[in-house]
Each structure stands twice: as structure tokens, then as C-alpha cells.
Design a protein around this motif. Structure first.
Motif, mmCIF file in Angstrom:
data_model
loop_
_atom_site.group_PDB
_atom_site.id
_atom_site.type_symbol
_atom_site.label_atom_id
_atom_site.label_comp_id
_atom_site.label_asym_id
_atom_site.label_seq_id
_atom_site.Cartn_x
_atom_site.Cartn_y
_atom_site.Cartn_z
ATOM 1 N N GLU A 58 0.800 -1.215 0.000
ATOM 2 C CA GLU A 58 0.000 0.000 0.000
ATOM 3 C C GLU A 58 0.835 1.268 0.000
ATOM 4 O OE1 GLU A 58 -3.707 -1.905 2.578
ATOM 5 O OE2 GLU A 58 -2.396 -0.392 3.478
ATOM 6 N N SER A 59 1.967 1.261 0.697
ATOM 7 C CA SER A 59 2.686 2.519 0.871
ATOM 8 C C SER A 59 4.142 2.263 1.189
ATOM 9 C CB SER A 59 2.058 3.326 2.012
ATOM 10 O OG SER A 59 2.190 2.628 3.231
ATOM 11 N N GLU A 60 4.948 3.309 0.992
ATOM 12 C CA GLU A 60 6.344 3.277 1.391
ATOM 13 C C GLU A 60 6.508 3.724 2.846
ATOM 14 O OE1 GLU A 60 8.629 2.226 -0.764
ATOM 15 O OE2 GLU A 60 7.402 2.219 -2.568
ATOM 16 N N GLY A 61 5.567 4.537 3.325
ATOM 17 C CA GLY A 61 5.624 5.041 4.692
ATOM 18 C C GLY A 61 4.238 5.093 5.292
ATOM 19 N N ALA A 62 4.163 5.267 6.600
ATOM 20 C CA ALA A 62 2.886 5.297 7.299
ATOM 21 C C ALA A 62 2.929 6.361 8.390
ATOM 22 C CB ALA A 62 2.570 3.926 7.889
ATOM 23 N N ALA A 63 1.785 6.589 9.021
ATOM 24 C CA ALA A 63 1.698 7.567 10.101
ATOM 25 C C ALA A 63 0.754 7.042 11.174
ATOM 26 C CB ALA A 63 1.194 8.911 9.569
ATOM 27 N N ILE A 64 0.938 7.540 12.393
ATOM 28 C CA ILE A 64 0.106 7.140 13.526
ATOM 29 C C ILE A 64 -0.504 8.394 14.144
ATOM 30 C CG2 ILE A 64 0.066 6.014 15.783
ATOM 31 C CD1 ILE A 64 2.483 4.393 14.909
ATOM 32 N N ALA A 65 -1.828 8.391 14.332
ATOM 33 C CA ALA A 65 -2.515 9.540 14.922
ATOM 34 C C ALA A 65 -3.945 9.139 15.249
ATOM 35 C CB ALA A 65 -2.510 10.734 13.970
ATOM 36 N N GLY A 78 -1.005 4.269 2.964
ATOM 37 C CA GLY A 78 -1.532 4.438 1.624
ATOM 38 C C GLY A 78 -2.784 5.293 1.637
ATOM 39 N N ALA A 79 -3.802 4.858 0.924
ATOM 40 C CA ALA A 79 -5.070 5.584 0.859
ATOM 41 C C ALA A 79 -6.024 5.182 1.973
ATOM 42 C CB ALA A 79 -5.731 5.344 -0.492
ATOM 43 N N PHE A 80 -5.539 4.421 2.941
ATOM 44 C CA PHE A 80 -6.394 3.879 3.986
ATOM 45 C C PHE A 80 -5.965 4.347 5.369
ATOM 46 C CE2 PHE A 80 -5.921 0.721 0.581
ATOM 47 C CZ PHE A 80 -7.241 0.552 0.176
ATOM 48 N N ALA A 94 -8.697 8.529 0.569
ATOM 49 C CA ALA A 94 -8.349 8.947 -0.785
ATOM 50 C C ALA A 94 -8.652 7.790 -1.736
ATOM 51 C CB ALA A 94 -6.871 9.338 -0.869
ATOM 52 N N GLU A 95 -8.545 8.043 -3.015
ATOM 53 C CA GLU A 95 -8.820 6.999 -3.994
ATOM 54 C C GLU A 95 -7.790 5.876 -3.868
ATOM 55 O OE1 GLU A 95 -9.168 6.376 -8.855
ATOM 56 O OE2 GLU A 95 -8.736 8.359 -8.010
ATOM 57 N N ALA A 96 -8.269 4.658 -3.709
ATOM 58 C CA ALA A 96 -7.386 3.510 -3.515
ATOM 59 C C ALA A 96 -7.021 2.868 -4.848
ATOM 60 C CB ALA A 96 -8.059 2.492 -2.610
ATOM 61 N N ALA A 102 6.935 -4.646 -7.686
ATOM 62 C CA ALA A 102 8.051 -4.334 -8.579
ATOM 63 C C ALA A 102 8.140 -2.836 -8.861
ATOM 64 C CB ALA A 102 7.901 -5.095 -9.890
ATOM 65 N N GLY A 103 7.164 -2.074 -8.378
ATOM 66 C CA GLY A 103 7.163 -0.639 -8.609
ATOM 67 C C GLY A 103 7.088 0.137 -7.307
ATOM 68 N N TYR A 104 6.381 1.250 -7.347
ATOM 69 C CA TYR A 104 6.287 2.118 -6.173
ATOM 70 C C TYR A 104 4.833 2.486 -5.915
ATOM 71 C CZ TYR A 104 11.319 2.691 -6.799
ATOM 72 O OH TYR A 104 12.660 2.455 -6.932
ATOM 73 N N SER A 105 4.567 2.833 -4.675
ATOM 74 C CA SER A 105 3.258 3.343 -4.295
ATOM 75 C C SER A 105 3.204 4.845 -4.513
ATOM 76 C CB SER A 105 2.993 3.005 -2.819
ATOM 77 O OG SER A 105 1.917 3.758 -2.312
ATOM 78 N N ASP A 106 1.988 5.386 -4.582
ATOM 79 C CA ASP A 106 1.818 6.836 -4.669
ATOM 80 C C ASP A 106 1.927 7.496 -3.308
ATOM 81 O OD1 ASP A 106 1.405 6.882 -7.420
ATOM 82 O OD2 ASP A 106 -0.746 6.546 -7.231
ATOM 83 N N TYR A 107 2.245 6.696 -2.276
ATOM 84 C CA TYR A 107 2.342 7.215 -0.917
ATOM 85 C C TYR A 107 3.721 6.882 -0.347
ATOM 86 C CZ TYR A 107 -2.662 7.807 -1.431
ATOM 87 O OH TYR A 107 -3.895 8.188 -1.889
#
Length: 363
Positions: A58-65, A78-80, A94-96, A102-107
Motif C-alpha cells: 500500500e505505501s512506502e511510509g505510514a503515520a500514527i494519529a 496508503g489511501a487507507f 483517498a482513492e485507492a 516491482a514498482g512504487y506506491s503513490d504514498y
């Protein structure tokens, strides 16, 4: 034994405990793993449990809050966002999309903060370095439980560097995004209408930096109460007066650029030292002991924590791709710890050690 060596010995002991994580069977490609502290007075590795958020990439990074204002932390990936405390319920903001490993996430980067001061936590998302930052405004806890797209605004067209950070950099009480834009280090500030394009303030005369430049940090290096900017080639001192220029002090903090960088008093002698990974796509983790009593005679002594060989660490630990670094008091002893690790299959398996098992380490 010198004090800094004592600190280093304690650090490597913590790394030994975390080897348990490297052999744990739950580390699989594409899993986002949450580690949480449990009961005290047990070995460090036994104080963590694992919760699988998703088996998808889903993502390269995440956040906690706390997004839904229930006094319980949630996770953004990611978008979730995943509702705490069990993180089994997932909602979109956001739009999932589906992403290939093999590629990258938009996040690539996600930051959670109440940007509009309405009491609800918003989300700032950034795609691949050099991409545009989107501000997603929280619709409020009465609506947040629905799977909907939050109001989104493009606030910065170009966010360069692979370790941007959100922090009150200029001391005005508001958060700024420290990054690279137009080939220069600097920071972006929201306008009075934060949905408009944020203003970028360059801090130095060095231009020509690439969007994929590695290594960036913020900390008070000289102890004057103002945040300075750290990069692999040295640090930029924030001036006492707003109309003055930042001054650059060269120091080799990384070989080819690492991850997030921090200024902290690791050896307990009253001044701030520096920690940096040496190569985000290779090996090396070092801390740099500050010597000298003032700026005129200040220099840094390099101390290796982990290198490219198992023999470089007293407990035989050598892991590659320390592309992310955090500093926090994990074990509650009043001393901040270094949290880092490696992923699996970095750069499609082409990086050194990329096909070795993922691992989290606490130093």
C-alpha cells in the motif's frame, strides 16, 4: 571505559535482543507490521506483538494519529486508515489503487497533523520524491467512519529528498515541511489559506540537488534553541535573526546519503551529537560525537554502530538499506533509542542484501 563507549556497548546489547525479530515467521513481502509494547520487565523482543494490517503493498511510509477523536491511535497507510486499537477496521480517505511490488506506491511519505486547527487530524501525503504534496482535510469524526474521499488540495508541486520531515522548523509554533525544491534545501510554510500553494523558503546557496537526494534531518546542533538542518555533507545553522543567511558547516555524516538524521546527546556530555545511516541502499549506521566547546573549534568524531561485515558489530549484526530512521524512548528508560531496519526486495532485489529477511532493530 570512556562514556561514549559505554553508551555504544549498551546500544549493541539492545540490537542483540532485536535479532528475535529477524527470525520471526510473520515477515513476508508486502506485510505492514505494527509493533506495540506489552508488559515490562521482560526481554525487549518479548515486549512486542505483531498485528498484520494488510498483505497488499500500500505505501512506502505510514503515520500514527488519532483520526476519529476517540483518544485511541489509528494508523494511516496508503489511501487507507486503520482504526485502533485492534486495527482490523479499514477506511479510505483517498482513492485507492493496487500497486505492484516491482514498482512504487503513490504514498512515499505520510504526515498526520491538525493543519487547519479545527481539532481533527488531517493527512499530508507525498508520492515519489519530486512529486506534489496533497493535503487531505479531515471531514470530522461524525463522517470519518464512512469510506469516503476527504477534501484534497495540492499544496506543494515539488517535494524533493527521500527523507523530508514535518516539524516546527522556524520556531513560530506552526509545522513546516523541510525538503528540497528546485535543487535547494529549505522549508515550505502554509499560507493563511492553507489550501493554497505553500511558500518555500530556501535556506542556502547550494543548488543543483536532485529530487532523489538521500539524507535529511532537523535538530539543534549548536544548542542555541533554534533548529538546524542536517544533511550528509554537514549542517546548516539557523541564524538568530530572520533576515540573516543560514551558515554551512561541513562534516561528512554519510557516505552516499542515508535516511532521517538526528541531533541528540548520545554520550551524555551536554552537547548534541549526530546519528545517520551511511547508505540507504547499502550498509552502515554511525553516530558522530561532537567535540569542541564552541563553533570555531567544533568537529565530529565518527563511531560505527553497524557496518557491512558481521564482525563490525560485537553481536554479529549487519543489515543493509537503513532507509528509515527514528529516534524515540522505546523502553521508557529516559534515553532515546534509534529505531531502524530493512525491507525485502528493495530496488527489485538489486540492492546489497535486499533479499535477506526484513528486520527491525532498536539501538
Amino acid at each position: 571505559m570512556p562514556e561514549h563507549r559505554t553508551i555504544l556497548r549498551q546500544a549493541t546489547m539492545s540490537v542483540r535482543f532485536s535479532l528475535w525479530l529477524a527470525n520471526a515467521p510473520f515477515f513476508q513481502l508486502g506485510l505492514l507490521v505494527l509493533l506495540t509494547l506489552t508488559a515490562p520487565n521482560v526481554l525487549l523482543a518479548d515486549r512486542f506483538r505483531t498485528v498484520v494490517l494488510s498483505e497488499a503493498f500500500e505505501s512506502e511510509g505510514a503515520a500514527i494519529a488519532d483520526l476519529d477523536d476517540d483518544d485511541v491511535a489509528d494508523i494511516v497507510s496508503g489511501a487507507f486508515w486503520y482504526k485502533g486499537p485492534d486495527f482490523q477496521t479499514r477506511h479510505t480517505y483517498a482513492e485507492a489503487k493496487e500497486y505492484s511490488i516491482a514498482g512504487y506506491s503513490d504514498y512515499f511519505f505520510t504526515f498526520a497533523h491538525d493543519f487547519d486547527d479545527d481539532g481533527d487530524i488531517d493527512i499530508l501525503s507525498i508520492p515519489i520524491p519530486g512529486g506534489a504534496a496533497q493535503l487531505h482535510l479531515n471531514p470530522g469524526h461524525s463522517e470519518i467512519g464512512a469510506d469516503l474521499t476527504w477534501p484534497s488540495h495540492l499544496v506543494l508541486k515539488d517535494v524533493g529528498n527521500e527523507s523530508p520531515t514535518l516539524v516546527d522548523f522556524d520556531g513560530d509554533g506552526d509545522m513546516e515541511l523541510v525538503c528540497i525544491q528546485g535543487g535547494e534545501f529549505g522549508y515550505a510554510k502554509p499560507d493563511l489559506d492553507l489550501t493554497h500553494h505553500w511558500k518555500f523558503e530556501a535556506i542556502g546557496q547550494r543548488a543543483g540537488l536532485g529530487r532523489f537526494t538521500h539524507g535529511l534531518g532537523v535538530g539543534d546542533v549548536d544548542g542555541d534553541g533554534k533548529m538546524d538542518l542536517l544533511e550528509r555533507n554537514g549542517w546548516w545553522r539557523q541564524p538568530a535573526e530572520e533576515d540573516k543567511a543560514f551558515q554551512f558547516y561541513p562534516a561528512k555524516f554519510a557516505e552516499s546519503g542515508g535516511a532521517q538524521m538526528f541531533a541528540y546527546d548520545f554520550d551524555g556530555d551536554g552537547d548534541n551529537d549526530i546519528v545517520s545511516s551511511q547508505n540507504a541502499h547499502g550498509y552502515g549506521l554511525c553516530w558522530f560525537e561532537r567535540r569542541g566547546s564552541n563553533l570555531s573549534d567544533c568537529f565530529f568524531v565518527k563511531h560505527q554502530i553497524m557496518g557491512s561485515k558481521h564482525s563490525d558489530n560485537p553481536y554479529g549484526l549487519s543489515i543493509s538499506q537503513l532507509h528509515a530512521l527514528a529516534l524515540a524512548d522505546i523502553d521508557g528508560d529516559g534515553v532515546k533509542d534509534i529505531v531502524t531496519g530493512k525491507r525485502f526486495w528493495a530496488h527489485s532485489g538489486e540492492d546489497p542484501g535486499s533479499q535477506q529477511l526484513p528486520v527491525f532493530v532498536l539501538v
